[in-house]
Write a protein that holds these residues in place. Structure first.
Motif, PDB file in Angstrom:
ATOM      1  N   ALA A 120       0.851  -1.198   0.000  1.00 38.92           N
ATOM      2  CA  ALA A 120       0.000   0.000   0.000  1.00 38.92           C
ATOM      3  C   ALA A 120       0.883   1.244   0.000  1.00 38.92           C
ATOM      4  O   ALA A 120       0.632   2.212  -0.724  1.00 38.92           O
ATOM      5  N   LEU A 121       1.960   1.167   0.778  1.00 39.36           N
ATOM      6  CA  LEU A 121       2.875   2.302   0.860  1.00 39.36           C
ATOM      7  C   LEU A 121       3.574   2.537  -0.482  1.00 39.36           C
ATOM      8  O   LEU A 121       3.696   3.669  -0.956  1.00 39.36           O
ATOM      9  N   TYR A 147       2.431   1.771  -3.327  1.00 39.93           N
ATOM     10  CA  TYR A 147       1.419   2.309  -4.237  1.00 39.93           C
ATOM     11  C   TYR A 147       1.283   3.826  -4.047  1.00 39.93           C
ATOM     12  O   TYR A 147       1.250   4.585  -5.014  1.00 39.93           O
ATOM     13  N   MET A 148       1.250   4.246  -2.785  1.00 45.06           N
ATOM     14  CA  MET A 148       1.139   5.684  -2.500  1.00 45.06           C
ATOM     15  C   MET A 148       2.356   6.423  -3.092  1.00 45.06           C
ATOM     16  O   MET A 148       2.242   7.530  -3.601  1.00 45.06           O
ATOM     17  N   MET A 165       4.986  13.810   4.900  1.00 46.33           N
ATOM     18  CA  MET A 165       3.943  12.874   4.478  1.00 46.33           C
ATOM     19  C   MET A 165       4.564  11.608   3.897  1.00 46.33           C
ATOM     20  O   MET A 165       4.095  10.498   4.104  1.00 46.33           O
ATOM     21  N   ILE A 207       5.770   7.533   7.681  1.00 42.64           N
ATOM     22  CA  ILE A 207       5.275   6.148   7.783  1.00 42.64           C
ATOM     23  C   ILE A 207       6.434   5.142   7.672  1.00 42.64           C
ATOM     24  O   ILE A 207       6.646   4.344   8.577  1.00 42.64           O
TER      25      ILE A 207
END
Lengths: 184, 565
Positions: free
Chosen positions: B297-298, B300-301, B542, B546
């Motif tokens: 998911a990361l 992909y971001m 941003m 994470i």
């Protein structure tokens, strides 16, 4: 009106279940990306309401204070861990999120920001900077899981997200103070 | 304020005369020094590249006292760090001197201190490479550990760059104070963007390098490899875009003047710079797309973050061809493509950057392919990637630098570009282009066939697949040989123009903007660099909060230093 269209399109895009699910699967993206994007969608949609109901805003938000208060209360409400948790488990709360952030945050923010004085703007900005610092410390220091739906590591990440944003706000404040001093 | 702006009324008669002649002698000396180092680095780095290419093709075997991997490390450091950093700083300082009315004396001192810090740092880094104590390649990924001296050298280079960045900020800020209500000149705007990226982009790698110094010296027992790689790429990809932004500055501001036109919309140009600055740093994640320890998911971001950089590049492509078409039509070009023929193809100052721009179309497309998770997995550890950065850096950026040199070197040397030298430049550009077509093209293709990068020549025990790469390796070697011819011609041209060309005046060719609608106010909002920096930092946080929190909190046991060679 084009702007309002873009805002509505953004809102609908964010509401598509797989998109909403992707954003909500990571705690920090839920709070620091989905929620601000919902506010931004409302910020764009605001032009529609301002043109359609000018009297309403004139009457209820004459000097911008009620609007900015509404924005601050609703936005702060969504920073409470429990509200985020409930949005994931209670469908009615999720619906409320998708209504409140655009229409009770984004719309009043747009209408108020250009009406309130510089002094009030400074207060709002400083308050949110302090709030971000405080929440950053809360999420980092809390020894227990604050949300049932997210792990401790997600919470820690969110905390650092709050802190780094607060630091960015601080840098902007310092920059602003210096350039304002130069301008006067 | 005790400093004196040499553009202000207090400046001396000598400086006024020099200003009228087009260049301030002390500033020219500074830029000349930077250019000298840059092109010496090109010469040495170019030869090292040739040796590498010939060994990679199986044609020669490098001696045991200077191995393929030492050559690879030195080639990388010389060309991606020394050539580009010195050229960028020399070029922007020459331009700042021109558009801001001279470099402030204390800023000039800072740039000189920066110069010597970089030289000392470079010497510190090179000694262990030569002694085979830092054969870690230019990415210096831990757990491969070099001698502490190598990392100390890198740290000094970064501090040297910071000196120059802060010097530029001071110069621009002083100019703004003395010119209230005026927009920062477009060239200085580009310079500010580049130096902002240089400073903020290198903070991560500086933290990494400081940790590596302690680690390689044995003070720290272990290092977190994933965090190191992440910090490195927060800088690595930004550095690529710094070169790119430097090239773009010439495309927007210089090339239109050379072809006799006007530059594209001033406001949109500034928007492109701002977008490139804001979106840049987290783009580095696509270099780690096959790294373990990062969720899908990361990744992909982060594809979004990387592709965001593509948007201003597309704006640039549109702007450039808009300028070309408008200028070509003004010169009488008719029909759909008649304007294209009217462009000054015989002028190296245009031809070199034009080919550079054209090369960016396939280079950018390749970059987009590499940003995509699945496609990246196909090419990640292959020669495709090497081909890609020889197309982006080795062609789009370096050919623009070469094109710049044909007017910048005469400008700062108070000499002129002769028709003969122009012809040599055209020949050089063609040789370079053909050489790169062979070399980069072969690398791209053989990469798709699976040939690995970062590897010396091997046939894997005469395996049929590995033997199938050989013909492409020969093409690679042919390309490399042509490129070294290009390097020699270019270095000859630079030093000829610096010391032997006929004396005269060469202008610093900055184009006027296209005609703006009457009464249009200048976009002063674009000059609010504090705001753009804050937005940039927000995007950085941003992008990085994470993965970094995850990598640090859930860190595996760290790695001790390992010498793999």
């Amino acid at each position: 009106m084009t702007q309002a269209g873009y805002g509505l399109a953004l809102l609908l895009f964010l509401a598509i279940p797989p998109i909403a699910h992707l954003f909500e699967s990571i705690m920090i993206i839920h709070m620091h990306m989905q929620m601000p994007l919902l506010v931004i969608s409302g910020f764009f949609i605001a032009t529609f309401f301002q043109k359609r109901y000018p009297g309403f805003f004139e009457k209820w938000n004459e000097d911008g204070i009620p609007g900015i208060l509404l924005f601050s209360i609703v936005f702060s409400y969504w920073m409470i861990p429990r509200t985020m948790d409930e949005a994931l488990t209670v469908p009615a709360v999720e619906v409320f999120k998708f209504i409140s952030l655009p229409f009770l945050c984004g719309v009043p923010l747009r209408d108020s920001w250009f009406k309130i004085s510089l002094f009030v703007k400074k207060i709002v900005f400083a308050t949110f900077t302090l709030l971000f610092f405080a929440l950053g410390v809360l999420y980092i220091k809390a020894p227990v899981q604050l949300c049932n739906n997210y792990l401790l590591i997600d919470q820690l990440t969110l905390g650092w997200g709050f802190l780094t944003m607060a630091i960015c706000f601080m840098i902007f404040i310092v920059y602003y103070v210096f350039t304002e001093k130069e301008a006067t | 304020m005790t400093t004196v702006n040499v553009g202000a009324s207090e400046r001396s008669l000598k400086q006024k005369v020099e200003q009228a002649l087009g260049v301030v002698a002390e500033d020219a000396k500074l830029s000349k020094s930077y250019m000298t180092v840059a092109f010496i680095a090109l010469l040495i780095g170019g030869f090292l590249g040739l040796f590498q290419g010939l060994e990679r093709a199986g044609l020669i075997q490098l001696p045991s006292w200077f191995t393929y991997y030492q050559v690879l490390t030195a080639h990388g450091i010389l060309l991606v760090l020394v050539l580009t950093a010195f050229f960028t700083i020399g070029y922007f300082y020459a331009g700042l001197s021109q558009v801001l009315g001279g470099i402030l004396p204390h800023v000039r001192r800072m740039a000189w201190i920066g110069f010597w810090l970089k030289i000392v740092g470079f010497v510190c880094a090179v000694i262990p490479i030569i002694m085979n104590d830092a054969t870690v390649m230019f990415t210096f990924y831990p757990p491969m550990a070099a001698s502490p001296l190598f990392y100390i050298g890198l740290a000094l280079i970064v501090i040297g760059v910071w000196m120059c960045a802060f010097g530029a900020f001071i110069n621009v800020a002083t100019w703004r104070k003395q010119n209230p209500g005026k927009q920062i000149p477009i060239f200085a705007f580009f310079a500010t963007g580049v130096f902002v990226l240089l400073f903020f982009g290198s903070i991560g790698v500086t933290i990494e390098v400081i940790m590596l110094i302690f680690w390689s010296a044995g003070i720290l027992e272990t290092i977190n490899v994933m965090v190191s790689r992440t910090l490195f790429w927060s800088f690595g990809h930004t550095l690529v875009n710094i070169w790119y932004l430097t090239a773009v500055s010439a495309w927007y501001t210089i090339v239109p003047k050379i072809i006799g036109g006007r530059r594209f919309s001033d406001t949109l140009t500034r928007v492109v710079v701002i977008l490139l600055v804001i979106t840049n740093i987290p783009g580095g994640f696509h270099h780690q797309i096959v790294d373990p320890g990062m969720g899908e998911a990361l990744k992909y971001m982060h594809v979004f973050m990387s592709l965001a950089i593509g948007f201003p590049s597309l704006m640039t492509a549109y702007a450039m061809f808009s300028v070309f078409e408008r200028t070509g039509r003004l010169k009488g070009g008719k029909g759909l493509l008649g304007w294209f023929k009217k462009l000054p193809w015989g002028d190296v100052r245009f031809l070199a950057p034009f080919i550079a721009m054209a090369a960016f179309a396939p280079a950018g497309a390749g970059g987009i392919a590499q940003t995509t998770n699945q496609l990246n997995q196909v090419v990640h550890n292959t020669l495709w990637v090497v081909g890609h950065f020889h197309l982006t850096v080795g062609t789009s950026v370096v050919l623009t630098f070469f094109g710049i040199s044909y007017w910048l070197i005469p400008h700062i040397s108070k000499r002129v570009l002769t028709p003969q030298m122009n012809r040599i430049g055209i020949i050089q550009t063609i040789i370079w282009t053909v050489g790169m077509l062979f070399m980069s093209g072969a690398m791209h293709y053989v990469g798709l066939l699976g040939s690995p990068r970062r590897t010396s020549y091997t046939t894997y025990g005469d395996h049929a697949v590995a033997l199938g790469w050989d013909p492409y390796m020969i093409l690679l070697a042919i390309g490399g040989t042509l490129l070294i011819v290009g390097v020699i011609i270019q270095v000859y041209a630079v030093f000829n123009m610096m010391f032997f060309a006929p004396k005269g005046k060469t202008e610093f060719p900055i184009a006027e903007t296209e005609e703006e609608p009457q009464g249009k106010k200048p976009a002063l909002w674009a000059d609010r660099w504090g705001l753009w920096i804050v937005l940039m930092l927000l995007v950085v946080s941003m992008g990085y909060v994470i993965p970094l929190v995850d990598m640090i909190v859930n860190a595996p046991p760290g790695s001790p230093p390992i010498r793999t060679w």
